[in-house]
Design an enzyme around this catalytic site. Structure first.
Site, short mmCIF file in Angstrom:
data_model
loop_
_atom_site.label_atom_id
_atom_site.label_comp_id
_atom_site.label_asym_id
_atom_site.label_seq_id
_atom_site.Cartn_x
_atom_site.Cartn_y
_atom_site.Cartn_z
N CYS A 198 -11.87 4.06 1.08
CA CYS A 198 -13.13 4.16 1.83
C CYS A 198 -12.95 4.78 3.22
O CYS A 198 -13.58 5.79 3.53
CB CYS A 198 -13.80 2.79 1.88
SG CYS A 198 -15.21 2.75 2.97
N GLU A 255 0.86 -1.20 0.00
CA GLU A 255 0.00 0.00 0.00
C GLU A 255 0.88 1.23 0.00
O GLU A 255 1.74 1.39 0.85
CB GLU A 255 -0.94 -0.02 1.21
CG GLU A 255 -1.69 1.28 1.47
CD GLU A 255 -2.50 1.78 0.27
OE1 GLU A 255 -3.27 1.00 -0.31
OE2 GLU A 255 -2.34 2.97 -0.10
N GLY A 289 -5.91 0.66 4.42
CA GLY A 289 -7.35 0.38 4.33
C GLY A 289 -7.97 0.94 3.07
O GLY A 289 -9.17 0.76 2.84
N GLY A 290 -7.18 1.63 2.24
CA GLY A 290 -7.70 2.11 0.97
C GLY A 290 -8.49 3.41 1.10
O GLY A 290 -8.44 4.10 2.12
N HIS A 333 -44.20 -0.30 13.76
CA HIS A 333 -44.74 1.05 13.60
C HIS A 333 -44.15 1.94 14.67
O HIS A 333 -44.06 1.52 15.83
CB HIS A 333 -46.26 1.02 13.73
CG HIS A 333 -46.86 2.38 13.85
ND1 HIS A 333 -47.04 3.20 12.76
CD2 HIS A 333 -47.31 3.08 14.94
CE1 HIS A 333 -47.59 4.34 13.17
NE2 HIS A 333 -47.75 4.29 14.48
C1 LIG Z 1 -15.82 11.10 -2.23
C2 LIG Z 1 -16.19 9.65 -2.41
C3 LIG Z 1 -17.22 9.12 -1.67
C4 LIG Z 1 -17.57 7.79 -1.83
N1 LIG Z 1 -18.61 7.31 -1.10
C5 LIG Z 1 -18.98 6.03 -1.25
C6 LIG Z 1 -20.05 5.51 -0.49
O1 LIG Z 1 -20.70 6.22 0.28
N2 LIG Z 1 -20.37 4.20 -0.64
C7 LIG Z 1 -19.68 3.40 -1.50
O2 LIG Z 1 -20.00 2.22 -1.59
N3 LIG Z 1 -18.65 3.87 -2.23
C8 LIG Z 1 -18.29 5.16 -2.13
N4 LIG Z 1 -17.23 5.62 -2.85
C9 LIG Z 1 -16.47 4.69 -3.72
C10 LIG Z 1 -15.53 3.84 -2.86
O3 LIG Z 1 -14.68 4.67 -2.11
C11 LIG Z 1 -14.68 2.85 -3.66
O4 LIG Z 1 -15.47 2.23 -4.64
C12 LIG Z 1 -14.12 1.81 -2.69
O5 LIG Z 1 -13.21 2.44 -1.82
C13 LIG Z 1 -13.49 0.60 -3.35
O6 LIG Z 1 -12.30 0.92 -3.92
P1 LIG Z 1 -11.23 -0.16 -4.34
O7 LIG Z 1 -11.35 -1.39 -3.52
O8 LIG Z 1 -11.27 -0.31 -5.80
O9 LIG Z 1 -9.85 0.55 -3.98
P2 LIG Z 1 -9.49 1.71 -2.96
O10 LIG Z 1 -10.22 1.59 -1.68
O11 LIG Z 1 -9.56 3.01 -3.66
O12 LIG Z 1 -7.97 1.36 -2.64
C14 LIG Z 1 -6.95 1.32 -3.59
C15 LIG Z 1 -5.64 1.50 -2.85
O13 LIG Z 1 -4.58 1.22 -3.73
C16 LIG Z 1 -3.48 2.05 -3.40
N5 LIG Z 1 -2.59 2.04 -4.55
C17 LIG Z 1 -2.86 2.48 -5.80
N6 LIG Z 1 -1.80 2.22 -6.61
C18 LIG Z 1 -0.86 1.61 -5.85
C19 LIG Z 1 0.43 1.09 -6.12
N7 LIG Z 1 0.94 1.11 -7.35
N8 LIG Z 1 1.13 0.55 -5.10
C20 LIG Z 1 0.61 0.50 -3.86
N9 LIG Z 1 -0.61 0.97 -3.55
C21 LIG Z 1 -1.35 1.51 -4.54
C22 LIG Z 1 -4.14 3.36 -3.08
O14 LIG Z 1 -3.31 4.17 -2.27
C23 LIG Z 1 -5.41 2.92 -2.35
O15 LIG Z 1 -5.22 2.88 -0.95
C24 LIG Z 1 -16.85 6.96 -2.73
C25 LIG Z 1 -15.80 7.49 -3.48
C26 LIG Z 1 -15.49 8.83 -3.34
C27 LIG Z 1 -14.36 9.39 -4.17
#
Ligand SMILES: Cc1cc2nc3c(=O)[nH]c(=O)nc-3n(C[C@H](O)[C@H](O)[C@H](O)COP(=O)(O)OP(=O)(O)OC[C@H]3O[C@@H](n4cnc5c(N)ncnc54)[C@H](O)[C@@H]3O)c2cc1C
Length: 491
Positions: free
Chosen positions: A57, A49, A54-55, A459
Site C-alpha cells: 500500500c 519482510e 509496510g507492504g 450546504h
Molecule cells: C496499483 C494498485 C493500486 C491499489 N490501490 C488500492 C486502493 O486505492 N485502495 C485499496 O484499498 N487497495 C488498493 N490496492 C490493493 C492493496 O494494495 C492491497 O490489497 C493491500 O496492500 C493489502 O495487501 P496485503 O495486506 O495482502 O499485503 P501487501 O501489502 O501486499 O504486503 C505483502 C508483503 O509481503 C511481502 N512478502 C511476500 N512474500 C514474502 C516472503 N516470502 N517473505 C517476506 N516477505 C514477503 C511483500 O514484499 C509485501 O511487502 C491497490 C493495488 C494495486 C496493485
C-alpha cells in the site's frame, strides 16, 4: 481448524529456533497491525519482510498510485486552466519530478512505519521467509545469512503479485506492472494497457493526462465489466472524452518488441485480427498469490487450486497455529480489508469468534471523477433475486458539483421494497469515495434511507446530494431475477 498453542512438536528444529509469540511473514496492512498491536501488548513479535517496509500500500500500490493520480489531475487542470480564467503560459511536464514527489511521500511513509516498529517493540527482520516445518520459518536475510524462527502463532501476509499471462511474447517484452509504471521518469509516447479493471483504468487515465497516447485492451465488452451497465458506460464515455482508445472484446494473440522501445500487440477483436503498436505495455490483468516459494507444504498449510492459502471464516489455515490475512488468504483485494483481517485475527487469537463472512466491502476506483460503491449493485441484486427500489439522480443536480462545475456522473441507491433499508449505493462523480462512506456509515447503523433524505446536511457539500437522491422518485425495475452469478467486486 483449531488454533493450537505450542502443541505442534518439531524437536528437530527446536534447538536452533528462536522462539516468538507471533511470527509474521510479509508486512502488509493486516500483518503490520498485528505486529505493532501485539508487541505493544508485551508479546514477542517478529515481522519478516523481503523488501517493502509496510507492504504494498505505501510503497507500490494505493498511496503512490493516488499520489501520481493527483499530479495527473493537476496536469489536467493546468491544461484546462483557461476554463478557470487563468491564462496558460508554457506548460511542461517533468516526469522525473512527478516521480520525485511520489518517492518523497513513500520515504516519509517508510519512516513512519520504522518508528511504529521501534515504538511498539516488534522486531522487523528484512529477509525472505519460508516455512521449514510446522510454525517454523527460515529467514534468508538480505545479507545472505539465515535465521530460524518459531512462533506460537504464525501469520502469512505475503499478498499477491501482478500476473503476466502466458501470451506468446508478452513476458519477453518485459511489460510494466504497476510497480514500474509508478516509477516512470519519462512519459511513454504510446502506452498499451492490458486489462480494464481498477488498476488498469486508474493508471491509464493518469498516464494519458501526463500526455501519453493510451490504448486499453480488455477481453470483456466493457471496462470495469463487473459493474452495472450505466457505470461501465459512464467510464467508457469518460475515457472517450479524454482520448483514451478502448479495444474491447479483444483476445491478445501475441506480443512482439520490448516495452520501453517499440511493442506490437496482435489481438483478435470480434473475429478480426488487429495490431496495436505502442512504445510501452502495462499489464493489469489480475493477481497471483505469493505462496509458490513459501514452503507451505512442510507446514501443513493447504492452498486452493489458484494458490491462495485455504482459510476458514476465522482466517485459520489448515495447520494449527498458522493463520493468513490479506490478499494471500483470498480476502477482497483492498487495504481496508487486510486491516479488517487484522481485527479478525486479533479477536480470534484472544479466544473470540470473529468471522469474515457478511462484511460490507466498500471500494473506490480513483479515476477522475471517482467511482465508489458499497453494498449491492443492480447486477448483484438481480442475480440474487433481491427486489429493490432504484433511486438515481445525475450529479448535475448536486449543488456542490454545480459550484465546482464538475457535473459528470450520477448517484444511485438500491433500497429494499419491503422496508426502507439501503441495500447498495454507488456514485460516479467528483468526491464519490467520501459520499459513499457517508452512506456506508448509515448502512452500518441500519438507518432507513429517509434518515438521510431528511437529515440536516451542510450546504453546499457533496454529501448533500443524498437529499436529492433519496428525495427523488424511485423506480422498481420489473426484472429482478437473472441467471447471472453474484460477483464480489474486484475480489
Ligand atoms: C496499483 C494498485 C493500486 C491499489 N490501490 C488500492 C486502493 O486505492 N485502495 C485499496 O484499498 N487497495 C488498493 N490496492 C490493493 C492493496 O494494495 C492491497 O490489497 C493491500 O496492500 C493489502 O495487501 P496485503 O495486506 O495482502 O499485503 P501487501 O501489502 O501486499 O504486503 C505483502 C508483503 O509481503 C511481502 N512478502 C511476500 N512474500 C514474502 C516472503 N516470502 N517473505 C517476506 N516477505 C514477503 C511483500 O514484499 C509485501 O511487502 C491497490 C493495488 C494495486 C496493485
Amino acid at each position: 481448524m483449531p488454533n493450537a498453542k505450542n502443541t505442534f512438536p518439531s524437536p528437530a528444529k527446536k534447538a536452533s529456533s528462536e522462539e516468538y509469540d507471533i511470527v509474521i511473514i510479509g508486512s502488509g496492512t493486516g500483518g503490520k497491525l498485528i505486529a505493532w498491536t501485539f508487541a505493544s501488548e508485551g508479546q514477542r513479535v517478529a515481522m519478516i519482510e523481503r523488501k517493502y517496509v509496510g507492504g504494498s500500500c505505501p510503497n507500490i500500490a494505493c498511496l503512490p498510485s493516488k499520489n501520481i493520480i493527483h499530479t495527473a489531475q493537476v496536469a489536467s487542470y493546468a491544461r484546462r486552466s483557461e476554463e478557470f480564467g487563468i491564462a496558460r503560459g508554457s506548460f511542461k511536464l517533468d516526469m522525473s519530478a512527478v516521480r520525485g514527489r511520489k518517492r518523497k511521500m513513500v520515504s516519509s511513509l517508510i519512516d513512519t512505519h520504522l518508528a511504529a516498529y521501534r515504538d511498539s517493540g516488534a522486531e522487523l527482520i528484512m529477509g525472505f521467509g519460508r516455512f521449514i516445518g510446522p510454525r517454523t520459518v527460515e529467514v534468508t536475510l538480505n545479507d545472505g545469512t539465515k535465521r530460524q524462527l518459531k512462533g506460537t502463532n504464525v501469520v502469512i501476509n505475503t499478498s499477491t503479485h501482478a500476473a503476466i499471462d502466458s501470451i506468446p511474447g508478452l513476458a519477453e517484452a518485459q511489460p510494466l506492472t504497476h510497480i514500474e509504471a509508478l516509477e516512470l521518469d519519462k512519459v511513454p509516447e504510446h502506452l498499451v494497457v492490458i486489462g480494464g479493471g481498477y488498476v488498469g483504468v486508474e493508471l491509464a487515465q493518469a498516464i494519458r493526462r501526463f500526455g501519453s497516447k493510451v490504448s486499453i485492451i480488455d477481453r470483456n465488452g466493457r471496462l470495469l465489466h463487473r459493474e452495472d451497465d450505466d457505470v461501465t458506460e459512464a467510464i467508457g464515455g469518460l475515457f472517450q472524452d479524454e482520448g483514451i482508445d478502448p479495444i474491447l472484446n479483444a483476445r491478445i494473440k501475441r506480443v512482439s518488441g520490448q516495452s520501453g522501445q517499440r511493442v506490437k500487440v496482435t489481438a483478435e477483436q470480434n473475429g478480426v485480427e488487429k495490431t496495436i503498436e505502442g512504445t510501452h505495455i502495462l499489464v493489469a490483468t489480475g493477481r497471483i498469490p505469493n505462496t509458490k516459494d513459501l514452503g507451505v507444504e512442510v507446514a501443513g498449510v493447504q492452498v486452493t487450486d489458484r494458490g491462495y492459502v485455504k482459510v476458514n471464516e476465522r482466517l485459520e489455515t489448515t495447520a494449527p497455529g498458522i493463520w493468513a490475512v490479506g490478499e494471500v488468504a483470498g480476502s477482497p483485494q483492498f487495504t481496508h480489508i487486510s486491516e479488517d483481517d487484522f481485527h479478525v485475527f486479533h479477536d480470534n487469537v484472544n479466544g473470540g469468534n470473529h468471522v469474515t463472512t457478511g462484511r460490507l466491502v466498500p471500494f473506490c476506483v480513483f479515476t477522475d471523477p471517482e467511482f465508489a460503491r458499497v453494498g449491492l449493485s443492480e447486477k448483484e441484486a438481480r442475480a440474487k433475486g433481491i427486489p429493490y427500489r432504484l433511486f438515481k439522480v445525475p450529479m448535475a443536480i448536486v449543488l456542490r458539483a454545480r459550484a465546482l462545475v464538475e457535473t459528470r456522473g450520477f448517484l444511485k441507491a438500491l433500497v429494499a421494497t419491503d422496508s426502507d433499508r439501503i441495500l447498495g449505493f454507488m456514485n460516479f462523480g467528483v468526491g464519490a469515495g467520501e459520499v459513499m462512506s457517508a452512506v456506508q456509515i448509515a448502512m452500518m447503523g441500519r438507518l432507513p434511507y429517509i434518515s438521510l433524505r431528511d437529515a440536516v446536511l451542510a450546504h453546499p457539500t457533496l454529501v448533500e446530494g443524498l437529499h436529492m437522491l433519496f428525495g427523488s422518485t424511485p423506480s422498481v425495475p420489473s426484472e429482478t431475477i437473472s441467471a447471472e452469478l453474484p460477483v464480489q467486486a474486484n475480489a
